[in-house]
Design an enzyme around this catalytic site. Structure first.
Site, PDB file in Angstrom:
ATOM      1  N   ARG A   1      27.813  48.988 -42.033  1.00 39.40           N
ATOM      2  CA  ARG A   1      27.842  50.006 -40.996  1.00 39.40           C
ATOM      3  C   ARG A   1      28.932  49.606 -39.741  1.00 39.40           C
ATOM      4  NH1 ARG A   1      22.404  52.213 -38.379  1.00 39.40           N
ATOM      5  NH2 ARG A   1      22.378  50.315 -37.424  1.00 39.40           N
TER       6      ARG A   1
ATOM      7  N   LYS B   1      16.218  54.147 -28.303  1.00 39.75           N
ATOM      8  CA  LYS B   1      17.287  55.260 -28.557  1.00 39.75           C
ATOM      9  C   LYS B   1      16.832  56.729 -29.043  1.00 39.75           C
ATOM     10  CE  LYS B   1      17.487  53.650 -33.569  1.00 39.75           C
ATOM     11  NZ  LYS B   1      18.231  52.864 -34.346  1.00 39.75           N
TER      12      LYS B   1
ATOM     13  N   TYR C   1      10.559  87.185 -42.969  1.00 38.82           N
ATOM     14  CA  TYR C   1      12.113  87.508 -43.199  1.00 38.82           C
ATOM     15  C   TYR C   1      12.066  87.356 -44.769  1.00 38.82           C
ATOM     16  CZ  TYR C   1      14.241  86.912 -38.604  1.00 38.82           C
ATOM     17  OH  TYR C   1      14.334  87.112 -37.367  1.00 38.82           O
TER      18      TYR C   1
ATOM     19  N   CYS D   1      10.317  80.963 -38.807  1.00 40.33           N
ATOM     20  CA  CYS D   1      11.195  81.568 -38.272  1.00 40.33           C
ATOM     21  C   CYS D   1      11.945  80.354 -37.185  1.00 40.33           C
ATOM     22  CB  CYS D   1      10.909  82.859 -37.564  1.00 40.33           C
ATOM     23  SG  CYS D   1       9.803  84.012 -38.542  1.00 40.33           S
TER      24      CYS D   1
ATOM     25  N   ARG E   1      13.509  43.723 -32.754  1.00 39.88           N
ATOM     26  CA  ARG E   1      13.976  44.840 -32.416  1.00 39.88           C
ATOM     27  C   ARG E   1      13.550  46.124 -32.888  1.00 39.88           C
ATOM     28  NH1 ARG E   1      19.176  43.284 -34.352  1.00 39.88           N
ATOM     29  NH2 ARG E   1      18.874  44.663 -35.951  1.00 39.88           N
TER      30      ARG E   1
ATOM     31  N   HIS F   1      22.015  43.592 -38.828  1.00 40.98           N
ATOM     32  CA  HIS F   1      20.977  44.704 -39.177  1.00 40.98           C
ATOM     33  C   HIS F   1      20.707  44.568 -40.815  1.00 40.98           C
ATOM     34  CE1 HIS F   1      18.572  48.010 -38.186  1.00 40.98           C
ATOM     35  NE2 HIS F   1      19.249  48.888 -38.978  1.00 40.98           N
TER      36      HIS F   1
ATOM     37  N   ASP G   1      11.801  80.691 -33.847  1.00 36.68           N
ATOM     38  CA  ASP G   1      10.701  80.766 -32.919  1.00 36.68           C
ATOM     39  C   ASP G   1       9.355  80.772 -32.950  1.00 36.68           C
ATOM     40  OD1 ASP G   1      13.218  80.396 -31.045  1.00 36.68           O
ATOM     41  OD2 ASP G   1      13.190  82.451 -31.625  1.00 36.68           O
TER      42      ASP G   1
HETATM   43  C1  LIG Z   1      17.433  51.948 -34.820  1.00 38.15           C
HETATM   44  C2  LIG Z   1      17.542  50.544 -35.000  1.00 38.15           C
HETATM   45  C3  LIG Z   1      16.515  49.665 -35.000  1.00 38.15           C
HETATM   46  C4  LIG Z   1      14.985  50.090 -34.914  1.00 38.15           C
HETATM   47  O1  LIG Z   1      14.766  50.336 -36.288  1.00 38.15           O
HETATM   48  P1  LIG Z   1      13.196  50.840 -36.612  1.00 38.15           P
HETATM   49  O2  LIG Z   1      13.199  50.825 -38.162  1.00 38.15           O
HETATM   50  O3  LIG Z   1      12.764  52.095 -36.087  1.00 38.15           O
HETATM   51  O4  LIG Z   1      12.266  49.606 -36.398  1.00 38.15           O
HETATM   52  C5  LIG Z   1      16.707  48.292 -34.798  1.00 38.15           C
HETATM   53  N1  LIG Z   1      17.977  47.731 -34.615  1.00 38.15           N
HETATM   54  C6  LIG Z   1      19.160  48.583 -34.934  1.00 38.15           C
HETATM   55  C7  LIG Z   1      20.700  48.055 -35.053  1.00 38.15           C
HETATM   56  C8  LIG Z   1      18.842  49.948 -35.014  1.00 38.15           C
HETATM   57  O5  LIG Z   1      19.994  50.798 -35.346  1.00 38.15           O
END
Ligand SMILES: *Cc1c(COP(=O)(O)O)cnc(C)c1O
Length: 371
Positions: free
Chosen positions: A134, A36, A262, A309, A218, A162, A311
């Protein structure tokens, strides 16, 4: 976009390959790398291409746009969205064979209708909220999943959750989350709803919660070579994949009493050799690096002076010999024996290394090293 500015992010695909091989040693489960946010700023298409060469078949993204980008390049990879997709886009999911995360019955009904219309089967993974707070089914999960499993043209392939605290030294909360998932899965199996894939493990869970590995893991962050465990409890030999670099655009010496930048937040106390760098906070070099952050030049740390800054950024190079316009500067990464890690930048910015990687913006070209 053509690139005329000497600012770039180096993405080392060899380091990526090394990391995925290390991760495979930590688990026997299938790995679904999370790519992602453009693969945490590394470039999703290039990262997926390299990981496919390492035998990876399944990838996770956060939303439909990201999934479609990958589908456009990789027709035979399994692509899953691990975030919400609005019911009105169900036909796109079905047409493009993208697996959605389902956490509301209405989503599943819309998907089923789309699948029936297109005469296809739609695979889904059910999301359970076991304590992340969530998204996900909660108290009525069993009844909701039972209802979903009866919908036409829907194949409930997976169920997952998760973890909120997989990076903690105290894993009791993570274990209680897994217990809930296990209990629900057992109950579904007992009632004849056989869901073949379970998953829960993000990067820290891959490293330290083997009970969470199930059929799929994951990992995100560790794919990119960063260790999510605060005190580096475990050294699993990861290599950071991304470095951020630039070349010095201007050099001058200022007198004591002269100011830089600045708001005149820096005044020279001695004759000071100032190098200007052609990048700033619009590239992801955080403004919290002003007056005190460091970069590497010729393998040495130098201080950022004045405010960063949008840039451009100035650094004090008085102590660097033979410094010249065009010299390479490392903002994130290694130069000689010195290294600036994403963790160091994150600590200074009051955030986590994830946000540093994602914060390197689109206008920084990514250069891929592969040999
Ligand atoms: C982002 C995410 C992950 C990966 O998390 P890491 O900590 O980068 O390994 C896995 N599962 C879900 C649902 C996530 O949103």
């Amino acid at each position: 976009m053509a690139s005329y500015r000497p600012v770039w992010a180096e993405v080392n695909l060899n380091a990526l390959r090394h990391n995925i091989r290390r991760i495979k040693k930590l688990t026997n489960s299938e790995i679904m790398p999370i790519v992602k946010a453009d693969a945490y700023g590394h470039g999703a298409v290039q990262i997926v291409r390299a990981l496919r060469e390492e035998g990876i078949q399944r990838f996770g993204v956060a939303f439909l746009e990201e999934a479609l980008e990958l589908r456009g390049h990789f027709s035979d990879s399994i692509i899953m969205v691990i975030g919400p997709t609005l019911p009105e886009y169900s036909e796109i999911l079905v047409k493009e064979d993208i697996i959605p995360e389902i956490f509301q019955v209405e989503q599943a009904i819309a998907l089923s209708e789309a699948a029936v219309k297109l005469k296809k089967n739609a695979k889904i993974h059910i999301k359970i909220d076991t304590g992340m707070g969530r998204i996900g089914f909660r108290e009525t999960a069993f009844e909701d999943i039972t209802q979903i499993s009866l919908l036409p043209n829907i194949d409930v392939e997976g169920i997952y959750t998760h973890l909120a605290t997989a990076d903690s030294p105290d894993l009791s909360y993570a274990q209680s989350q897994l217990d809930q998932l296990n209990k629900l899965h057992d109950r579904l199996c007992a009632s004849g709803i056989d869901i073949s894939i379970r998953h829960a493990a993000n990067s820290p869970a891959v490293m330290q919660v083997s009970a969470s590995h199930y059929e799929i893991c994951r990992p995100g962050l560790i794919i990119y070579g960063l260790n999510p465990l605060e005190e580096l409890a475990q050294d699993i030999d990861l290599r950071p994949v991304l470095s951020l670099k630039a070349r010095i655009s201007h050099l001058k010496t200022i007198d004591p009493g002269e100011s830089v930048g600045y708001g005149r937040s820096f005044f020279a106390e001695r004759p000071t050799k100032v190098a200007t760098l052609p990048l700033g906070y619009a590239d992801g070099l955080r403004r919290t690096m002003s007056n005190g952050g460091e970069v590497l030049i010729k393998g040495q740390r130098v201080l950022i002076i004045g405010k960063v800054c949008m840039d451009q950024t100035m650094v004090d190079v008085s102590d660097i010999e033979n410094v010249a316009v065009g010299d390479e500067v490392t903002i994130l990464g290694k130069d000689g024996d010195e290294v600036i890690t994403a963790k160091e930048l994150a600590d200074r910015a009051g955030t986590i290394s994830y946000e540093i990687l994602c914060g390197i913006t689109k206008r920084v070209p990514r250069i891929y090293l592969d040999n």
